[in-house]
Design an enzyme around this catalytic site. Structure first.
Site, PDB file in Angstrom:
ATOM      1  N   HIS A 137      -5.378   1.456  -3.824  1.00  0.00           N
ATOM      2  CA  HIS A 137      -6.380   1.194  -2.346  1.00  0.00           C
ATOM      3  C   HIS A 137      -7.688   1.696  -3.103  1.00  0.00           C
ATOM      4  O   HIS A 137      -7.820   3.000  -3.433  1.00  0.00           O
ATOM      5  CB  HIS A 137      -5.815   2.175  -1.467  1.00  0.00           C
ATOM      6  N   LEU A 138      -8.901   1.099  -3.138  1.00  0.00           N
ATOM      7  CA  LEU A 138     -10.087   1.259  -3.892  1.00  0.00           C
ATOM      8  C   LEU A 138     -11.020   1.480  -2.515  1.00  0.00           C
ATOM      9  O   LEU A 138     -12.157   1.880  -2.686  1.00  0.00           O
ATOM     10  CB  LEU A 138     -10.514   0.279  -4.671  1.00  0.00           C
ATOM     11  N   HIS A 143       5.035  -4.400   2.554  1.00  0.00           N
ATOM     12  CA  HIS A 143       5.484  -2.957   3.053  1.00  0.00           C
ATOM     13  C   HIS A 143       6.288  -2.819   3.702  1.00  0.00           C
ATOM     14  O   HIS A 143       6.136  -3.266   5.012  1.00  0.00           O
ATOM     15  CB  HIS A 143       4.006  -2.411   3.564  1.00  0.00           C
ATOM     16  N   HIS A 202       6.539  -0.326  -3.044  1.00  0.00           N
ATOM     17  CA  HIS A 202       7.016   1.067  -3.100  1.00  0.00           C
ATOM     18  C   HIS A 202       8.357   1.409  -2.424  1.00  0.00           C
ATOM     19  O   HIS A 202       8.582   2.080  -1.606  1.00  0.00           O
ATOM     20  CB  HIS A 202       5.865   2.094  -2.551  1.00  0.00           C
ATOM     21  N   ASP A 253       0.405   3.139  -6.052  1.00  0.00           N
ATOM     22  CA  ASP A 253      -0.174   3.035  -4.497  1.00  0.00           C
ATOM     23  C   ASP A 253      -1.104   4.361  -4.302  1.00  0.00           C
ATOM     24  O   ASP A 253      -1.192   5.147  -3.215  1.00  0.00           O
ATOM     25  CB  ASP A 253       0.987   3.513  -3.502  1.00  0.00           C
ATOM     26  N   HIS A 273      -7.565   9.809   0.523  1.00  0.00           N
ATOM     27  CA  HIS A 273      -8.155  10.137   1.641  1.00  0.00           C
ATOM     28  C   HIS A 273      -9.079  11.228   1.523  1.00  0.00           C
ATOM     29  O   HIS A 273      -8.788  12.330   0.725  1.00  0.00           O
ATOM     30  CB  HIS A 273      -7.277  10.327   2.794  1.00  0.00           C
ATOM     31  N   PHE A 282      -1.632   8.974   5.946  1.00  0.00           N
ATOM     32  CA  PHE A 282      -0.656   8.912   4.731  1.00  0.00           C
ATOM     33  C   PHE A 282      -1.326   8.508   3.582  1.00  0.00           C
ATOM     34  O   PHE A 282      -1.880   7.615   3.634  1.00  0.00           O
ATOM     35  CB  PHE A 282       0.504   7.823   5.081  1.00  0.00           C
ATOM     36  N   GLY A 283      -0.629   8.927   2.368  1.00  0.00           N
ATOM     37  CA  GLY A 283      -1.130   8.449   1.065  1.00  0.00           C
ATOM     38  C   GLY A 283      -1.506   9.611   0.153  1.00  0.00           C
ATOM     39  O   GLY A 283      -1.940  10.783   0.402  1.00  0.00           O
TER      40      GLY A 283
HETATM   41  O1  DOR Z   1       0.881   6.340   1.987  1.00  0.00           O
HETATM   42  C1  DOR Z   1       0.294   5.122   2.162  1.00  0.00           C
HETATM   43  N1  DOR Z   1      -1.028   5.049   2.171  1.00  0.00           N
HETATM   44  N2  DOR Z   1       1.144   4.212   2.098  1.00  0.00           N
HETATM   45  C2  DOR Z   1       0.583   2.945   2.439  1.00  0.00           C
HETATM   46  O2  DOR Z   1       1.454   2.226   2.744  1.00  0.00           O
HETATM   47  C3  DOR Z   1      -0.769   2.884   2.713  1.00  0.00           C
HETATM   48  C4  DOR Z   1      -1.563   3.990   1.955  1.00  0.00           C
HETATM   49  C5  DOR Z   1      -3.039   3.887   2.540  1.00  0.00           C
HETATM   50  O3  DOR Z   1      -3.667   2.914   2.700  1.00  0.00           O
HETATM   51  O4  DOR Z   1      -3.543   5.124   2.830  1.00  0.00           O
HETATM   52 ZN    ZN Z   2       2.481   0.370   1.484  1.00  0.00          ZN
END
Ligand code: DOR
Ligand code: ZN
Length: 425
Positions: free
Chosen positions: A62-63, A179, A232, A305, A309, A323-324
């Protein structure tokens, strides 16, 4: 350009089965030759004691650009990719606006051509706004440069929409990356549902939320004959279902993240949001199953992945945090530790998971060291001792569970089109 001659390294090219001491000559951005005692007027890179592999490909990042540039940009994310040994990345479409039409795809391609130090192969959305209702413009996005479609971050919940998506993507030769998460089962959950979630008093995301979507999609993939990929993958039952579908000859693949192969729910320091992601860290048994699947050849790719954030979002109370986690700079270190130094897989297989594995899924003309191929090379040291220092990270975000971790093995140099875009100092 004088060309680049990478000398004396251990050249591992899983696509051709090569694993030997050799030199690699890159000229005009392309691999010119691979062999012993190469010469020629070129800048020399001494790779003695190092592994020389095809450039690593991360098919799931994710950029955050366009729309969330405070967390990451194409430029910073690609610098982090280079520092992780990746020469190509595939950004997911959950930007703002969502990459669900060729204008956004072209914007990303254009920004990447100006600001990215590595190759960027965008992934387009399956449905408009990834809302799960109306199909996105797959054909025109493909012409604009997407390598696959996915609503990642969200599942396609509606089975009828998923069926049409598989049929349409098949017509355009695009893989569908799902997903897998039943939102009704996962609703309100913050971590894996089990003893740990009970102990911490957090709401759980059951394994079944992933597995019911995998099961449904495998039926639809078989019915439509489309190419289907599980992003994932995280549970033992999901792995079993994918393995069975593959043994029956379906065009089904899956990827594993560094965190799902190394960490279980019980490894999370209480309420540490750097361990919060989707799918969540599962049970110890699931982690073992994921690693077994990699060793058994059921898994095709390691994908990070990488999900940046901003601190202001990630440093709230646990339940409020998004999440992430980021993962580009630590992926190789984690994978070497869990898969190679543990004796589970040989280096050639590990390299395959980072190179020709994802290239095959996305039909990218990358991931091999053949004459005429793109001059993308990852040089790494499987035994290098180094410590992850977030202050030196190229990512704009800081959300990682590996800050301060000592690794054995990591990238040393990243070469894109014959140019060294990152080198460990
Ligand atoms: O943990 C995650 N973050 N899972 C995802 O599927 C999306 C991602 C995000 O875009 O932050
Ligand atoms: Zn995902």
């Amino acid at each position: 350009m004088p060309g680049l001659l990478i000398k004396h390294g251990r050249v591992i090219d899983p696509a051709s089965g090569r694993d030997e001491r050799a030199d690699v000559l890159i000229r005009d951005g392309l691999i010119e030759a691979v062999g012993q005692g190469l010469d020629g007027s070129a800048e020399v890179f001494d790779a003695r004691g190092l592994v020389v592999a095809p450039g690593f490909i991360d098919m799931h990042v994710h950029l955050r650009e366009p729309g969330f540039e405070h967390a990451e940009t194409i430029e910073t994310g690609c610098r982090a990719a280079a520092a992780g040994g990746f020469t190509s990345v595939c950004p997911m479409p959950n930007t703002s606006p969502v990459n669900d039409n060729p204008t956004v795809t072209s914007y990303i391609v254009e920004r990447a051509s100006r600001h990215a130090v590595v190759n960027v192969f965008p992934i387009g959305a399956i449905t408009k706004d990834s809302a799960g209702e109306t199909l996105a413009e797959m054909g025109s996005m493909k012409r604009a440069g997407v390598a696959a479609v996915s609503d990642d971050g969200r599942p396609v919940m509606n089975a009828r929409v998923m069926r049409r998506a598989l049929e349409t993507a098949k017509a355009f030769g695009l893989p569908v990356i799902q997903h897998c998460e039943d939102l009704n089962l996962s609703a309100g959950g913050d971590m894996h549902e089990g003893v740990e979630s009970t102990r911490l008093g957090l709401r759980g995301i059951p394994s079944s939320s992933e597995e019911v979507i995998v099961a449904r999609d495998l039926l639809l993939a078989e019915y439509t004959g489309a190419q289907y990929h599980v992003a994932h993958i995280s549970t033992r039952r999901s792995i079993e279902m994918v393995a069975q579908a593959r043994s029956r000859g379906l065009a089904v693949t899956c990827e594993v993240t560094p965190h799902h192969m190394s960490l279980a729910d019980e490894d999370m320091p209480p309420y540490d949001s750097n361990y919060k992601m989707r799918p969540p860290l599962r049970s110890r048994g699931d982690v073992a199953a994921v690693v077994d699947a990699i060793a058994a050849g059921v898994v095709d790719a390691i994908a990070t992945d990488h999900a940046p954030h901003a601190g202001s979002e990630k440093m709230q109370e646990y339940e409020r945090c998004p999440f992430g986690i980021i993962g580009l700079e630590t992926a190789l270190g984690v994978a070497l530790q869990v898969l190679y130094h543990s004796g589970r897989i040989p280096l050639t297989r590990l390299v395959e998971l980072f190179t020709v594995g994802p290239a095959r899924i996305l039909k990218l003309d990358r991931g091999r060291l053949a004459p005429g191929a793109a001059g993308d090379v990852t040089v790494f040291d499987p035994d290098l001792e180094w410590t992850y220092d977030l202050d030196k990270s190229f990512s704009k975000s800081r959300n990682t569970p590996w800050e301060g971790t000592a690794f054995r093995g990591g990238p040393v140099a990243t070469i894109v089109d014959g140019v060294v875009v990152w080198r460990r100092d």
